[in-house]
Design a protein around this motif. Structure first.
Motif, PDB file in Angstrom:
ATOM      1  N   TRP A 152      15.613  15.743  44.034  1.00  0.00           N
ATOM      2  CA  TRP A 152      16.221  16.582  42.741  1.00  0.00           C
ATOM      3  C   TRP A 152      16.963  16.097  42.029  1.00  0.00           C
ATOM      4  CZ3 TRP A 152      20.225  18.096  40.057  1.00  0.00           C
ATOM      5  CH2 TRP A 152      20.595  18.754  39.428  1.00  0.00           C
ATOM      6  N   GLU A 153      17.614  14.989  42.521  1.00  0.00           N
ATOM      7  CA  GLU A 153      18.852  14.241  41.603  1.00  0.00           C
ATOM      8  C   GLU A 153      17.813  13.071  40.357  1.00  0.00           C
ATOM      9  OE1 GLU A 153      22.314  12.328  43.095  1.00  0.00           O
ATOM     10  OE2 GLU A 153      23.012  14.052  43.167  1.00  0.00           O
ATOM     11  N   LEU A 154      16.734  12.796  41.131  1.00  0.00           N
ATOM     12  CA  LEU A 154      15.985  11.437  41.114  1.00  0.00           C
ATOM     13  C   LEU A 154      14.505  12.506  40.050  1.00  0.00           C
ATOM     14  CD1 LEU A 154      14.946   9.073  44.213  1.00  0.00           C
ATOM     15  CD2 LEU A 154      16.162   8.641  42.147  1.00  0.00           C
ATOM     16  N   ASP A 155      14.536  13.430  40.451  1.00  0.00           N
ATOM     17  CA  ASP A 155      13.507  14.404  39.800  1.00  0.00           C
ATOM     18  C   ASP A 155      13.608  14.692  38.428  1.00  0.00           C
ATOM     19  OD1 ASP A 155      11.663  14.104  41.313  1.00  0.00           O
ATOM     20  OD2 ASP A 155      11.921  16.864  42.212  1.00  0.00           O
ATOM     21  N   GLN A 156      15.223  14.743  38.408  1.00  0.00           N
ATOM     22  CA  GLN A 156      16.118  15.300  36.718  1.00  0.00           C
ATOM     23  C   GLN A 156      16.482  13.939  36.071  1.00  0.00           C
ATOM     24  OE1 GLN A 156      17.421  17.952  36.232  1.00  0.00           O
ATOM     25  NE2 GLN A 156      16.295  18.425  37.849  1.00  0.00           N
ATOM     26  N   ILE A 157      16.321  12.586  36.623  1.00  0.00           N
ATOM     27  CA  ILE A 157      16.019  11.522  36.127  1.00  0.00           C
ATOM     28  C   ILE A 157      15.063  11.531  35.877  1.00  0.00           C
ATOM     29  CG2 ILE A 157      16.910   8.704  36.343  1.00  0.00           C
ATOM     30  CD1 ILE A 157      18.717   9.393  38.725  1.00  0.00           C
ATOM     31  N   HIS A 158      14.115  11.461  35.630  1.00  0.00           N
ATOM     32  CA  HIS A 158      12.423  11.371  35.819  1.00  0.00           C
ATOM     33  C   HIS A 158      12.499  11.967  34.387  1.00  0.00           C
ATOM     34  CE1 HIS A 158       8.103  11.376  36.234  1.00  0.00           C
ATOM     35  NE2 HIS A 158       8.357   9.538  36.437  1.00  0.00           N
ATOM     36  N   ALA A 159      12.914  13.172  34.344  1.00  0.00           N
ATOM     37  CA  ALA A 159      11.934  14.367  33.713  1.00  0.00           C
ATOM     38  C   ALA A 159      13.548  13.492  32.216  1.00  0.00           C
ATOM     39  CB  ALA A 159      12.898  15.686  33.595  1.00  0.00           C
ATOM     40  N   ARG A 160      14.343  13.197  32.392  1.00  0.00           N
ATOM     41  CA  ARG A 160      14.848  12.663  30.927  1.00  0.00           C
ATOM     42  C   ARG A 160      14.472  11.681  30.463  1.00  0.00           C
ATOM     43  NH1 ARG A 160      20.616  11.519  33.232  1.00  0.00           N
ATOM     44  NH2 ARG A 160      20.157  13.455  34.968  1.00  0.00           N
ATOM     45  N   LEU A 161      14.104  10.663  32.009  1.00  0.00           N
ATOM     46  CA  LEU A 161      13.193   9.850  31.148  1.00  0.00           C
ATOM     47  C   LEU A 161      12.050   9.405  30.482  1.00  0.00           C
ATOM     48  CD1 LEU A 161      14.183   6.834  33.882  1.00  0.00           C
ATOM     49  CD2 LEU A 161      14.876   6.650  31.472  1.00  0.00           C
ATOM     50  N   GLN A 162      11.324  10.784  31.387  1.00  0.00           N
ATOM     51  CA  GLN A 162      10.035  11.391  29.862  1.00  0.00           C
ATOM     52  C   GLN A 162      10.381  11.723  28.867  1.00  0.00           C
ATOM     53  OE1 GLN A 162       7.722  13.738  33.010  1.00  0.00           O
ATOM     54  NE2 GLN A 162       6.261  11.756  33.230  1.00  0.00           N
ATOM     55  N   HIS A 163      11.141  12.591  29.092  1.00  0.00           N
ATOM     56  CA  HIS A 163      11.950  13.239  27.973  1.00  0.00           C
ATOM     57  C   HIS A 163      11.858  12.373  26.593  1.00  0.00           C
ATOM     58  CE1 HIS A 163      12.974  16.240  25.151  1.00  0.00           C
ATOM     59  NE2 HIS A 163      14.432  15.769  24.817  1.00  0.00           N
ATOM     60  N   SER A 164      12.971  11.173  27.101  1.00  0.00           N
ATOM     61  CA  SER A 164      13.220  10.541  26.156  1.00  0.00           C
ATOM     62  C   SER A 164      12.137   9.558  25.801  1.00  0.00           C
ATOM     63  CB  SER A 164      14.656   9.635  26.330  1.00  0.00           C
ATOM     64  OG  SER A 164      13.780   8.597  27.981  1.00  0.00           O
ATOM     65  N   ALA A 165      11.393   8.940  26.315  1.00  0.00           N
ATOM     66  CA  ALA A 165       9.774   8.331  26.041  1.00  0.00           C
ATOM     67  C   ALA A 165       8.611   9.468  25.076  1.00  0.00           C
ATOM     68  CB  ALA A 165       8.830   7.171  27.554  1.00  0.00           C
ATOM     69  N   ARG A 166       9.417  10.525  25.623  1.00  0.00           N
ATOM     70  CA  ARG A 166       8.130  11.415  24.198  1.00  0.00           C
ATOM     71  C   ARG A 166       8.491  11.066  22.961  1.00  0.00           C
ATOM     72  NH1 ARG A 166       8.624  16.594  27.149  1.00  0.00           N
ATOM     73  NH2 ARG A 166       7.800  15.128  29.364  1.00  0.00           N
ATOM     74  N   ARG A 167      10.244  11.360  23.005  1.00  0.00           N
ATOM     75  CA  ARG A 167      10.924  11.894  22.204  1.00  0.00           C
ATOM     76  C   ARG A 167      10.942  10.019  20.969  1.00  0.00           C
ATOM     77  NH1 ARG A 167      16.873  11.885  22.659  1.00  0.00           N
ATOM     78  NH2 ARG A 167      16.675  14.271  23.429  1.00  0.00           N
ATOM     79  N   ARG A 168      10.822   9.287  21.953  1.00  0.00           N
ATOM     80  CA  ARG A 168      11.043   7.981  21.308  1.00  0.00           C
ATOM     81  C   ARG A 168       9.692   7.604  20.625  1.00  0.00           C
ATOM     82  NH1 ARG A 168      13.090   4.903  25.112  1.00  0.00           N
ATOM     83  NH2 ARG A 168      11.071   4.829  26.210  1.00  0.00           N
ATOM     84  N   GLY A 169       8.492   8.296  21.021  1.00  0.00           N
ATOM     85  CA  GLY A 169       7.616   8.320  21.224  1.00  0.00           C
ATOM     86  C   GLY A 169       6.786   8.694  19.654  1.00  0.00           C
ATOM     87  N   TRP A 170       7.653   9.312  19.534  1.00  0.00           N
ATOM     88  CA  TRP A 170       7.463  10.529  18.267  1.00  0.00           C
ATOM     89  C   TRP A 170       8.534   9.672  17.226  1.00  0.00           C
ATOM     90  CZ3 TRP A 170      11.535  12.470  15.090  1.00  0.00           C
ATOM     91  CH2 TRP A 170      11.902  13.335  14.361  1.00  0.00           C
ATOM     92  N   LEU A 171       9.348   8.658  17.675  1.00  0.00           N
ATOM     93  CA  LEU A 171      10.614   8.075  16.777  1.00  0.00           C
ATOM     94  C   LEU A 171       9.874   7.120  16.277  1.00  0.00           C
ATOM     95  CD1 LEU A 171      12.495   8.361  14.701  1.00  0.00           C
ATOM     96  CD2 LEU A 171      14.072   7.221  17.238  1.00  0.00           C
ATOM     97  N   GLN A 172       8.569   6.352  17.253  1.00  0.00           N
ATOM     98  CA  GLN A 172       7.857   5.481  16.835  1.00  0.00           C
ATOM     99  C   GLN A 172       6.711   5.753  15.844  1.00  0.00           C
ATOM    100  OE1 GLN A 172       9.279   2.420  17.849  1.00  0.00           O
ATOM    101  NE2 GLN A 172       7.444   1.308  16.783  1.00  0.00           N
ATOM    102  N   ALA A 173       6.092   6.881  16.001  1.00  0.00           N
ATOM    103  CA  ALA A 173       5.047   6.935  15.036  1.00  0.00           C
ATOM    104  C   ALA A 173       5.418   7.055  13.480  1.00  0.00           C
ATOM    105  CB  ALA A 173       4.370   8.768  16.014  1.00  0.00           C
ATOM    106  N   ALA A 174       6.895   8.173  13.364  1.00  0.00           N
ATOM    107  CA  ALA A 174       7.580   8.851  12.396  1.00  0.00           C
ATOM    108  C   ALA A 174       7.579   7.319  11.644  1.00  0.00           C
ATOM    109  CB  ALA A 174       8.855   9.622  11.846  1.00  0.00           C
ATOM    110  N   THR A 175       8.593   5.895  11.886  1.00  0.00           N
ATOM    111  CA  THR A 175       8.424   5.108  11.474  1.00  0.00           C
ATOM    112  C   THR A 175       7.704   4.212  11.398  1.00  0.00           C
ATOM    113  OG1 THR A 175       9.161   3.877  13.349  1.00  0.00           O
ATOM    114  CG2 THR A 175      11.174   4.700  12.779  1.00  0.00           C
ATOM    115  N   ASP A 176       6.518   4.121  12.069  1.00  0.00           N
ATOM    116  CA  ASP A 176       5.203   3.845  11.689  1.00  0.00           C
ATOM    117  C   ASP A 176       4.635   3.942  10.554  1.00  0.00           C
ATOM    118  OD1 ASP A 176       5.313   2.108  13.888  1.00  0.00           O
ATOM    119  OD2 ASP A 176       4.195   3.171  14.836  1.00  0.00           O
TER     120      ASP A 176
END
Length: 97
Positions: A61-85
């Motif tokens: 469960w803890e690993l799934d939570q970490i994985h979900a947080r990392l995926q969420h931050s990657a999506r957010r980083r993707g959005w941020l990267q697109a906006a700054t591009d």
């Protein structure tokens, strides 16, 4: 030490510890003679197995939570990267640069 605690300590020693060959032989004999000891040992073994499984589930469960947080931050980083591009391209098009 109270007799119940001494008995539990003895069971734990044989389930979790490393009894000597002489202790192991004595243990097998005691279990054959004392059916209650054999039953208590089996209950304790099942308890340890349940705790082990619960621990594995908790870790999963803890690993799934970490994985979900990392995926969420990657999506957010993707959005941020697109906006700054878009901003970078816009700034390059401005005169004087």
């Amino acid at each position: 030490m109270r007799p119940d605690l001494h008995r539990l300590h003895w069971i734990e020693h044989h389930l979790l510890g490393h009894p000597t060959p002489a202790e192991a032989a004595d243990w097998r004999t005691q279990q054959l003679v004392d059916a209650e000891l054999a039953a208590d040992t089996e209950i304790q073994r099942q308890l340890y197995q349940g705790l082990y499984q619960a621990g594995r589930q908790q870790l999963r469960w803890e690993l799934d939570q970490i994985h979900a947080r990392l995926q969420h931050s990657a999506r957010r980083r993707g959005w941020l990267q697109a906006a700054t591009d878009v901003l970078r391209r816009t700034l390059r098009l401005l005169p004087g640069r």
